[in-house]
Design an enzyme around this catalytic site. Sequence first.
Site, PDB file in Angstrom:
ATOM      1  N   TYR A  66       0.442  26.271  24.198  1.00  0.00           N
ATOM      2  CA  TYR A  66       1.638  25.760  24.889  1.00  0.00           C
ATOM      3  C   TYR A  66       2.611  26.898  25.210  1.00  0.00           C
ATOM      4  O   TYR A  66       3.083  27.035  26.348  1.00  0.00           O
ATOM      5  CB  TYR A  66       2.309  24.701  24.004  1.00  0.00           C
ATOM      6  CG  TYR A  66       3.494  24.025  24.646  1.00  0.00           C
ATOM      7  CD1 TYR A  66       3.314  22.957  25.527  1.00  0.00           C
ATOM      8  CD2 TYR A  66       4.794  24.453  24.377  1.00  0.00           C
ATOM      9  CE1 TYR A  66       4.406  22.336  26.119  1.00  0.00           C
ATOM     10  CE2 TYR A  66       5.884  23.840  24.971  1.00  0.00           C
ATOM     11  CZ  TYR A  66       5.683  22.776  25.840  1.00  0.00           C
ATOM     12  OH  TYR A  66       6.767  22.169  26.427  1.00  0.00           O
ATOM     13  N   SER A  92      10.120  25.707  29.315  1.00  0.00           N
ATOM     14  CA  SER A  92      10.499  25.305  27.954  1.00  0.00           C
ATOM     15  C   SER A  92      11.214  26.489  27.322  1.00  0.00           C
ATOM     16  O   SER A  92      11.015  27.636  27.755  1.00  0.00           O
ATOM     17  CB  SER A  92       9.230  25.003  27.151  1.00  0.00           C
ATOM     18  OG  SER A  92       9.495  25.046  25.758  1.00  0.00           O
TER      19      SER A  92
HETATM   20  C1  BGC Z   1       8.231  21.031  23.355  1.00  0.00           C
HETATM   21  C2  BGC Z   1       8.785  20.109  22.289  1.00  0.00           C
HETATM   22  C3  BGC Z   1       9.715  20.869  21.379  1.00  0.00           C
HETATM   23  C4  BGC Z   1      10.733  21.693  22.159  1.00  0.00           C
HETATM   24  C5  BGC Z   1      11.583  22.586  21.267  1.00  0.00           C
HETATM   25  C6  BGC Z   1       9.373  21.697  24.060  1.00  0.00           C
HETATM   26  O1  BGC Z   1       8.935  22.482  25.117  1.00  0.00           O
HETATM   27  O2  BGC Z   1       7.416  20.282  24.260  1.00  0.00           O
HETATM   28  O3  BGC Z   1       7.726  19.542  21.541  1.00  0.00           O
HETATM   29  O4  BGC Z   1      10.412  19.967  20.543  1.00  0.00           O
HETATM   30  O5  BGC Z   1      10.085  22.483  23.119  1.00  0.00           O
HETATM   31  O6  BGC Z   1      10.827  23.267  20.310  1.00  0.00           O
END
Ligand code: BGC
Length: 269
Positions: free
Chosen positions: A167, A154
Site C-alpha cells: 500500500y 494517502s
Molecule cells: C489508509 C488507512 C489508514 C490511514 C492512516 C490510509 O491511507 O487507507 O487504513 O488509517 O491511511 O494511517
Amino acid sequence: MKTPQKLKGQAAIITGGDSGIGRAVAIALAEAGAKVLVNFAHNHDAAYEVVKIIKDTGGKAFAHQCDVSKEDEVKAMFATAIKKYGTVDILVNNAGLQKDSKFVDMTLEQWNTVISINLTGQFLCSREAAKEFIKRGMVKKRSAAAGKIICMSSVHEIIPWAGHVNYAASKGGVSMFMKSIAQELAPHQIRVVGIAPGAIQTPINKPAWETPAALNKLLDLIPYNRIGQPGDVGKLAAWLASDDADYITGTTIFVDGGMALYPGFADNG
Ligand code: BGC
C-alpha cells in the site's frame, strides 16, 4: 444554504465512488453541479445508493462497473461517460484497497493486487482522461482548465508503514506519477493534483476506529484529535476541481489533522 454550483455542467468520473471517500467525493462534486459517473468494482447496490442520493437532491449521476486495473474496461468506462455526457471534464482517481501482511509473508498476489488497483488503475484512467481533454481542449464557459485530474493518495505517500508495504509503495508511486503527468500536461491547460488523506473513518480502516480503545490509540497519531470524515475529503476534492483552484497543479494537499507532522516529536526528540 445551497452549495455554489462551481462545477455546473461538468462531467466527472469518480473511481471507487461506491464507498468511503469516493462516495463522499461523488456526492460533493454533484452538489457543486457536476454530472457524475459513479464507478464501482463489485458493490452494485452501494453504487446505486450513491446515485439515488445524488438524484434525490436534484443532481445527475449514473453507476458504472469497471475494474480500473483492466485496460479494456477502463476504455469502455470512458466511452460510456462520453456517450452519456458528451465529454469528461474531471477525473477523480479514487479506487484503492489494502491487502495487509507482514513483509516476509506477503504474497505476490497481495503485492500485485494493490499495485494494480492503486497505481496502474490511476495510470489507465488518467491516460484516457488526458486523451479526451487534449482532443476537446478548453471550453471557457465550463472551466478555465481543459481538464482536471485528482489523484487520491494517502499520508503513506510519505509516511512508511510496516505491515502495509504494498500500500505505501503504491501511494509513493501515486505521488511521483501525479507530479510527472502534471508537468507533462500543464501546457495543455490540464491540472493534476493529489489529495493525501490521513485516517478517515471509512470501511478500509474499521479496525482502527471500531472500538473506543482502538480509536484512542489512533488519536495518538492525530494532533488535531479527531478522526477524519469522508466529507472532509469530499469538500477538498470539489474545491480542487473548481476554478477557485485554477493555479494549483502538481502538488498534494494533505487532509489529515496533522498526522504527517511527526506527532511523536511533540514531546520527544
Ligand atoms: C489508509 C488507512 C489508514 C490511514 C492512516 C490510509 O491511507 O487507507 O487504513 O488509517 O491511511 O494511517
